[in-house]
Scaffold this active site. Sequence first.
Site, PDB file in Angstrom:
ATOM      1  N   VAL A   1       2.198 -16.645  -4.180  1.00  0.00           N
ATOM      2  CA  VAL A   1       2.433 -17.890  -4.796  1.00  0.00           C
ATOM      3  C   VAL A   1       2.382 -19.023  -3.447  1.00  0.00           C
ATOM      4  O   VAL A   1       2.892 -18.687  -2.499  1.00  0.00           O
ATOM      5  CB  VAL A   1       3.884 -18.027  -5.356  1.00  0.00           C
ATOM      6  CG1 VAL A   1       3.939 -17.162  -6.820  1.00  0.00           C
ATOM      7  CG2 VAL A   1       4.925 -17.416  -4.539  1.00  0.00           C
TER       8      VAL A   1
ATOM      9  N   HIS B   1       0.748  -5.772 -17.805  1.00  0.00           N
ATOM     10  CA  HIS B   1       0.313  -7.013 -18.438  1.00  0.00           C
ATOM     11  C   HIS B   1       1.383  -7.628 -19.418  1.00  0.00           C
ATOM     12  O   HIS B   1       1.148  -8.827 -19.482  1.00  0.00           O
ATOM     13  CB  HIS B   1      -1.062  -6.863 -18.893  1.00  0.00           C
ATOM     14  CG  HIS B   1      -2.100  -6.775 -18.250  1.00  0.00           C
ATOM     15  ND1 HIS B   1      -2.836  -7.877 -18.006  1.00  0.00           N
ATOM     16  CD2 HIS B   1      -3.001  -5.857 -17.457  1.00  0.00           C
ATOM     17  CE1 HIS B   1      -3.665  -7.943 -16.953  1.00  0.00           C
ATOM     18  NE2 HIS B   1      -3.742  -6.367 -16.738  1.00  0.00           N
TER      19      HIS B   1
ATOM     20  N   HIS C   1      -0.650  -6.684  -5.287  1.00  0.00           N
ATOM     21  CA  HIS C   1      -0.621  -7.934  -4.544  1.00  0.00           C
ATOM     22  C   HIS C   1      -0.185  -9.074  -5.298  1.00  0.00           C
ATOM     23  O   HIS C   1      -0.072  -8.914  -6.424  1.00  0.00           O
ATOM     24  CB  HIS C   1      -2.138  -8.329  -4.370  1.00  0.00           C
ATOM     25  CG  HIS C   1      -2.570  -9.690  -3.950  1.00  0.00           C
ATOM     26  ND1 HIS C   1      -2.887 -10.646  -4.954  1.00  0.00           N
ATOM     27  CD2 HIS C   1      -2.201 -10.370  -2.848  1.00  0.00           C
ATOM     28  CE1 HIS C   1      -2.992 -11.846  -4.472  1.00  0.00           C
ATOM     29  NE2 HIS C   1      -2.641 -11.698  -2.937  1.00  0.00           N
TER      30      HIS C   1
ATOM     31  N   HIS D   1       0.671  -1.135   0.025  1.00  0.00           N
ATOM     32  CA  HIS D   1      -0.231  -0.042  -0.035  1.00  0.00           C
ATOM     33  C   HIS D   1       0.669   1.271  -0.096  1.00  0.00           C
ATOM     34  O   HIS D   1       1.150   1.622   0.984  1.00  0.00           O
ATOM     35  CB  HIS D   1      -0.981   0.189   1.282  1.00  0.00           C
ATOM     36  CG  HIS D   1      -1.936  -1.037   1.338  1.00  0.00           C
ATOM     37  ND1 HIS D   1      -2.958  -0.979   0.535  1.00  0.00           N
ATOM     38  CD2 HIS D   1      -2.180  -2.205   2.109  1.00  0.00           C
ATOM     39  CE1 HIS D   1      -3.844  -2.203   0.450  1.00  0.00           C
ATOM     40  NE2 HIS D   1      -3.222  -2.783   1.579  1.00  0.00           N
TER      41      HIS D   1
END
Length: 304
Positions: free
Chosen positions: A109, A145, A106, A96
């Site tokens: 795994v 992305h 965030h 944050h």
Amino acid sequence: MPIDIESVSAYLQTLQDRICDALSAEDGNAFLEDRWERDAGGGGRTRVLAEGQLFEKAGVNYSLVHGDHLPASATAQRPELAGRGFRAMGVSLVIHPRNPYVPTSHANVRFFVAEKPGEAPVWWFGGGFDLTPYYGFDEDCVHWHRTARAACEPFGADTYPRLKQWCDDYFFLKHRDEPRGIGGLFFDDWNQPDFDSAFALMRSVGDHYLPAYLPIVRRRRDHEYGSREREFQLYRRGRYVEFNLVYDRGTLFGLQSGGRTESILMSLPPLVAWHYDYRPAPGTPEARLYERYLQARDWADETG
């Protein structure tokens, strides 16, 4: 092919170290470590950087817990595993930032093994990473992305589209009818085609988190902001809290398995605000978040 729990655990602890070192270097302050043990079996290392120059709160948790019975959240999709013992390990983090122009991020795994005497263990990997901007920038979304796509490329052309859609579907607040952010990657119950390949996918996702996030942090960390942007950030953080407490499988698993509450809820922001029936004024940057960025898009194929 046999599973190698020790190698998974060693990777996860190293990943926690690498991420904490990198984030600490960006902020200029150190993480505080809290080692803990779970009464029912296992423990972990919780690391938190609070009130930093760059990060208002950053938590990076490693845990390895075990027990005699899988909790309900772990068997909701696999009811045939009810009653089995389990070992669960993972790294989970939430960042944050202080500046509203730096997105929250965030990553997680994890590895699960469900065991029963006389039967072969059932195992699977899970994880992913997602980005929650307050003020959107196309170049940040494209970079995020494309890095996610690069993490998936060694595992087949269909892996990124599949994990991106999975993320879009998972990080969606049904009661608000809106996504949590711009998505990224998400996968769960993953054991294909074998242990080595599934483990490699988990490692690739973990290894691509910092290359996905840090360039965005560096671009936005010195962006000027005022009380308006800060208030909007606190309001949108409320959506993060709602998702984690209502839908997040990791949070539910931790609480239902008797995990350490302080570590499980370290993901929550230090300050948050809710305003009744808030609607951003048309034509404002706040409205643009909803109109352009809280929409499903194929960002990796766009130009930023």
